[in-house]
Design a protein around this motif. Structure first.
Motif, PDB file in Angstrom:
ATOM      1  N   ILE A   1      43.269  35.333  51.898  1.00  0.00           N
ATOM      2  CA  ILE A   1      43.380  36.749  51.527  1.00  0.00           C
ATOM      3  C   ILE A   1      44.428  36.892  50.419  1.00  0.00           C
ATOM      4  CG2 ILE A   1      44.039  39.053  52.317  1.00  0.00           C
ATOM      5  CD1 ILE A   1      42.919  38.409  55.041  1.00  0.00           C
ATOM      6  N   GLN A   2      45.583  36.214  50.602  1.00  0.00           N
ATOM      7  CA  GLN A   2      46.639  36.282  49.593  1.00  0.00           C
ATOM      8  C   GLN A   2      46.138  35.747  48.256  1.00  0.00           C
ATOM      9  OE1 GLN A   2      49.637  37.881  50.079  1.00  0.00           O
ATOM     10  NE2 GLN A   2      49.541  37.669  47.871  1.00  0.00           N
ATOM     11  N   LYS A   3      45.349  34.668  48.310  1.00  0.00           N
ATOM     12  CA  LYS A   3      44.826  34.053  47.087  1.00  0.00           C
ATOM     13  C   LYS A   3      43.901  35.037  46.357  1.00  0.00           C
ATOM     14  CE  LYS A   3      42.553  29.954  47.297  1.00  0.00           C
ATOM     15  NZ  LYS A   3      42.326  28.663  47.985  1.00  0.00           N
ATOM     16  N   LEU A   4      43.061  35.727  47.114  1.00  0.00           N
ATOM     17  CA  LEU A   4      42.139  36.686  46.508  1.00  0.00           C
ATOM     18  C   LEU A   4      42.907  37.886  45.935  1.00  0.00           C
ATOM     19  CD1 LEU A   4      39.227  37.349  45.833  1.00  0.00           C
ATOM     20  CD2 LEU A   4      38.973  38.385  48.080  1.00  0.00           C
ATOM     21  N   LEU A   5      43.948  38.326  46.661  1.00  0.00           N
ATOM     22  CA  LEU A   5      44.800  39.415  46.157  1.00  0.00           C
ATOM     23  C   LEU A   5      45.397  39.019  44.807  1.00  0.00           C
ATOM     24  CD1 LEU A   5      46.736  40.551  49.367  1.00  0.00           C
ATOM     25  CD2 LEU A   5      45.308  42.009  47.937  1.00  0.00           C
ATOM     26  N   ASP A   6      45.927  37.789  44.733  1.00  0.00           N
ATOM     27  CA  ASP A   6      46.536  37.301  43.490  1.00  0.00           C
ATOM     28  C   ASP A   6      45.528  37.296  42.346  1.00  0.00           C
ATOM     29  OD1 ASP A   6      48.838  36.957  44.891  1.00  0.00           O
ATOM     30  OD2 ASP A   6      48.646  34.787  45.118  1.00  0.00           O
ATOM     31  N   GLU A   7      44.302  36.843  42.657  1.00  0.00           N
ATOM     32  CA  GLU A   7      43.269  36.758  41.616  1.00  0.00           C
ATOM     33  C   GLU A   7      42.909  38.152  41.095  1.00  0.00           C
ATOM     34  OE1 GLU A   7      42.058  34.230  40.002  1.00  0.00           O
ATOM     35  OE2 GLU A   7      43.297  32.855  41.142  1.00  0.00           O
ATOM     36  N   PHE A   8      42.790  39.120  41.992  1.00  0.00           N
ATOM     37  CA  PHE A   8      42.437  40.474  41.554  1.00  0.00           C
ATOM     38  C   PHE A   8      43.578  41.117  40.773  1.00  0.00           C
ATOM     39  CE2 PHE A   8      38.717  40.618  44.441  1.00  0.00           C
ATOM     40  CZ  PHE A   8      37.815  41.138  43.537  1.00  0.00           C
ATOM     41  N   GLU A   9      44.830  40.819  41.170  1.00  0.00           N
ATOM     42  CA  GLU A   9      45.972  41.414  40.471  1.00  0.00           C
ATOM     43  C   GLU A   9      46.088  40.928  39.036  1.00  0.00           C
ATOM     44  OE1 GLU A   9      49.804  41.660  42.422  1.00  0.00           O
ATOM     45  OE2 GLU A   9      48.797  41.827  44.349  1.00  0.00           O
ATOM     46  N   ARG A  10      45.480  39.776  38.739  1.00  0.00           N
ATOM     47  CA  ARG A  10      45.526  39.255  37.377  1.00  0.00           C
ATOM     48  C   ARG A  10      44.571  40.010  36.446  1.00  0.00           C
ATOM     49  NH1 ARG A  10      43.075  34.618  37.857  1.00  0.00           N
ATOM     50  NH2 ARG A  10      43.383  34.196  35.661  1.00  0.00           N
ATOM     51  N   LEU A  11      43.615  40.737  36.998  1.00  0.00           N
ATOM     52  CA  LEU A  11      42.656  41.478  36.169  1.00  0.00           C
ATOM     53  C   LEU A  11      43.339  42.682  35.524  1.00  0.00           C
ATOM     54  CD1 LEU A  11      39.517  41.473  38.513  1.00  0.00           C
ATOM     55  CD2 LEU A  11      40.082  39.874  36.694  1.00  0.00           C
ATOM     56  N   PRO A  12      42.884  43.094  34.348  1.00  0.00           N
ATOM     57  CA  PRO A  12      43.534  44.218  33.665  1.00  0.00           C
ATOM     58  C   PRO A  12      43.307  45.525  34.417  1.00  0.00           C
ATOM     59  CG  PRO A  12      41.508  43.623  32.541  1.00  0.00           C
ATOM     60  CD  PRO A  12      41.724  42.585  33.603  1.00  0.00           C
ATOM     61  N   GLY A  13      44.362  46.322  34.545  1.00  0.00           N
ATOM     62  CA  GLY A  13      44.248  47.639  35.174  1.00  0.00           C
ATOM     63  C   GLY A  13      44.238  47.597  36.695  1.00  0.00           C
ATOM     64  N   ILE A  14      44.415  46.415  37.281  1.00  0.00           N
ATOM     65  CA  ILE A  14      44.425  46.293  38.744  1.00  0.00           C
ATOM     66  C   ILE A  14      45.847  45.977  39.207  1.00  0.00           C
ATOM     67  CG2 ILE A  14      43.470  45.054  40.734  1.00  0.00           C
ATOM     68  CD1 ILE A  14      41.240  46.397  39.403  1.00  0.00           C
ATOM     69  N   GLY A  15      46.467  46.924  39.897  1.00  0.00           N
ATOM     70  CA  GLY A  15      47.802  46.713  40.444  1.00  0.00           C
ATOM     71  C   GLY A  15      47.702  46.208  41.867  1.00  0.00           C
ATOM     72  N   PRO A  16      48.857  45.986  42.527  1.00  0.00           N
ATOM     73  CA  PRO A  16      48.844  45.480  43.904  1.00  0.00           C
ATOM     74  C   PRO A  16      48.067  46.391  44.859  1.00  0.00           C
ATOM     75  CG  PRO A  16      51.064  45.404  42.996  1.00  0.00           C
ATOM     76  CD  PRO A  16      50.231  46.150  42.005  1.00  0.00           C
ATOM     77  N   LYS A  17      48.208  47.711  44.709  1.00  0.00           N
ATOM     78  CA  LYS A  17      47.520  48.646  45.620  1.00  0.00           C
ATOM     79  C   LYS A  17      46.000  48.574  45.437  1.00  0.00           C
ATOM     80  CE  LYS A  17      50.960  51.123  47.506  1.00  0.00           C
ATOM     81  NZ  LYS A  17      51.161  51.706  48.813  1.00  0.00           N
ATOM     82  N   SER A  18      45.548  48.578  44.182  1.00  0.00           N
ATOM     83  CA  SER A  18      44.101  48.513  43.935  1.00  0.00           C
ATOM     84  C   SER A  18      43.546  47.194  44.435  1.00  0.00           C
ATOM     85  CB  SER A  18      43.779  48.626  42.441  1.00  0.00           C
ATOM     86  OG  SER A  18      44.610  49.542  41.811  1.00  0.00           O
ATOM     87  N   ALA A  19      44.299  46.107  44.189  1.00  0.00           N
ATOM     88  CA  ALA A  19      43.838  44.790  44.621  1.00  0.00           C
ATOM     89  C   ALA A  19      43.665  44.782  46.138  1.00  0.00           C
ATOM     90  CB  ALA A  19      44.836  43.711  44.197  1.00  0.00           C
ATOM     91  N   GLN A  20      44.631  45.358  46.837  1.00  0.00           N
ATOM     92  CA  GLN A  20      44.568  45.387  48.300  1.00  0.00           C
ATOM     93  C   GLN A  20      43.349  46.184  48.768  1.00  0.00           C
ATOM     94  OE1 GLN A  20      48.455  46.113  50.109  1.00  0.00           O
ATOM     95  NE2 GLN A  20      47.383  46.806  51.929  1.00  0.00           N
ATOM     96  N   ARG A  21      43.104  47.314  48.113  1.00  0.00           N
ATOM     97  CA  ARG A  21      41.969  48.166  48.481  1.00  0.00           C
ATOM     98  C   ARG A  21      40.653  47.409  48.310  1.00  0.00           C
ATOM     99  NH1 ARG A  21      41.041  53.817  45.520  1.00  0.00           N
ATOM    100  NH2 ARG A  21      39.255  54.460  46.779  1.00  0.00           N
ATOM    101  N   ILE A  22      40.544  46.689  47.192  1.00  0.00           N
ATOM    102  CA  ILE A  22      39.315  45.944  46.908  1.00  0.00           C
ATOM    103  C   ILE A  22      39.135  44.798  47.912  1.00  0.00           C
ATOM    104  CG2 ILE A  22      38.208  44.409  45.223  1.00  0.00           C
ATOM    105  CD1 ILE A  22      39.576  46.150  43.037  1.00  0.00           C
ATOM    106  N   VAL A  23      40.234  44.080  48.174  1.00  0.00           N
ATOM    107  CA  VAL A  23      40.137  42.923  49.073  1.00  0.00           C
ATOM    108  C   VAL A  23      39.746  43.373  50.487  1.00  0.00           C
ATOM    109  CG1 VAL A  23      41.456  41.090  50.211  1.00  0.00           C
ATOM    110  CG2 VAL A  23      41.625  41.408  47.734  1.00  0.00           C
ATOM    111  N   TYR A  24      40.328  44.468  50.959  1.00  0.00           N
ATOM    112  CA  TYR A  24      39.946  44.958  52.292  1.00  0.00           C
ATOM    113  C   TYR A  24      38.499  45.440  52.295  1.00  0.00           C
ATOM    114  CZ  TYR A  24      44.528  44.272  54.289  1.00  0.00           C
ATOM    115  OH  TYR A  24      45.667  43.686  54.764  1.00  0.00           O
ATOM    116  N   TRP A  25      38.082  46.021  51.179  1.00  0.00           N
ATOM    117  CA  TRP A  25      36.674  46.441  51.066  1.00  0.00           C
ATOM    118  C   TRP A  25      35.761  45.214  51.163  1.00  0.00           C
ATOM    119  CZ3 TRP A  25      32.491  45.577  47.861  1.00  0.00           C
ATOM    120  CH2 TRP A  25      31.451  46.507  47.916  1.00  0.00           C
ATOM    121  N   LEU A  26      36.130  44.146  50.457  1.00  0.00           N
ATOM    122  CA  LEU A  26      35.321  42.918  50.480  1.00  0.00           C
ATOM    123  C   LEU A  26      35.313  42.289  51.873  1.00  0.00           C
ATOM    124  CD1 LEU A  26      36.226  41.306  47.048  1.00  0.00           C
ATOM    125  CD2 LEU A  26      33.929  41.941  47.813  1.00  0.00           C
TER     126      LEU A  26
END
Lengths: 198, 198
Positions: A7-32
């Motif tokens: 989960i942490q690894k996926l959070l890190d990967e999403f946070e590297r995308l442009p316009g995605i902060g820690p909160k958005s990354a968390q929301r997406i990962v929980y959605w997935l």
């Protein structure tokens, strides 16, 4: 550690995308995590597929899947009109207007002495080769209306006009639906300068 | 169509994610198109891996990679203290505070008659089984401070207290660093009611 490693690894990967902060990354990962297997697999496959199949069109440097891009291979497009843009994403914006039916040429950037980007770093040579061999009658220089874009357009116009080909530039002015009161002075000045007779 | 099919497919997939609109999706997709192969592959693999390895902990219903989750297997955690939350994401929020060192129990939602969610749809039975067999002395009911969360907490407290186990609830009050002027009246009322003696 409270978080599962994957989960942490996926959070890190999403946070590297442009316009995605820690909160958005968390929301997406929980959605997935809650999404069904197939849904997550589809996203993963789409990412892999895009990198495997998409390359640059050897003619206009737009993104392409076949040998040439979808626009270059479309024979209904006006072969006498060429629009020069900085990036492939600019083509998407222009196509959305449905106001242009010609071909494109992507420079891959704009001239910027500060960033050390000169004409040789852009697809200028390829542009001149296309102009020498085709029936193109007008080149619309649609680089961005900023310093780099204007410099690039001016530079290219000086090369294109001696070839007997018309060079034009997108109009500057007030955005449609905008408010005169909130327009910046440069845009407003440009709008006055380029006023249309009614 | 101007857009390569695989680009459009990836755009669609990103737009389905929560908090990602068409503009953000486009920004991410163009970023991925420019990113190196390995970087895109890492994101795709992380998505697949999370779905393959993460499941629910059979004891507390948090996300887990091994047989049990990282918190349940950590023997240094206080085995006498149990915090009941609605969702696994609430655990992440609590862990960030570093103020709690006990165990968790995830309900998987909250009681909501309007949505047709009753106690049987939540991991209440499993909670009561845990309480019957372990050394837990206090249960902190950390469901959300809204109607559903309060209903759930009240319902659970009525089941827990007869077992001789202490039931508590997170405090309501003004957010730290917040402004009294901008607090809603319910929160402010709760803060007055729960005032601390100095």
């Amino acid at each position: 550690m409270a978080q599962a490693i994957s989960i942490q690894k996926l959070l890190d990967e999403f946070e590297r995308l442009p316009g995605i902060g820690p909160k958005s990354a968390q929301r997406i990962v929980y959605w997935l995590l809650n999404a069904n297997e197939e849904s997550a697999q589809r996203l993963a496959s789409a990412i892999v597929e895009v990198k495997e199949t998409v390359h640059f069109c050897p003619r206009c440097f737009n993104y392409a899947e076949g040998e040439f891009c979808a626009i270059c291979t479309d024979e209904r497009r006006d072969q006498s009109l060429l629009m020069v843009v900085s990036e492939p994403r600019d083509i998407t914006a222009i196509e959305r207007t449905h106001e242009f039916s010609g071909l494109y040429h992507v420079l891959g950037g704009a001239i910027s002495p500060i960033d050390g980007i000169g004409p040789d770093d852009l697809h200028v040579k390829e542009l001149l080769e296309r102009l020498a061999n085709t029936e193109i009658q007008e080149v619309i220089l649609a680089t961005n209306p900023n310093v780099e874009g204007e410099t690039t357009a001016t530079y290219l116009a000086r090369l294109i006009k001696p070839l007997g080909i018309k060079a034009s530039r997108l109009a500057s002015g007030l955005p449609v639906g905008g408010d005169l009161e909130f327009a910046d002075e440069v845009t407003l000045g440009r709008a006055i300068e380029s006023r249309r007779e009614l």
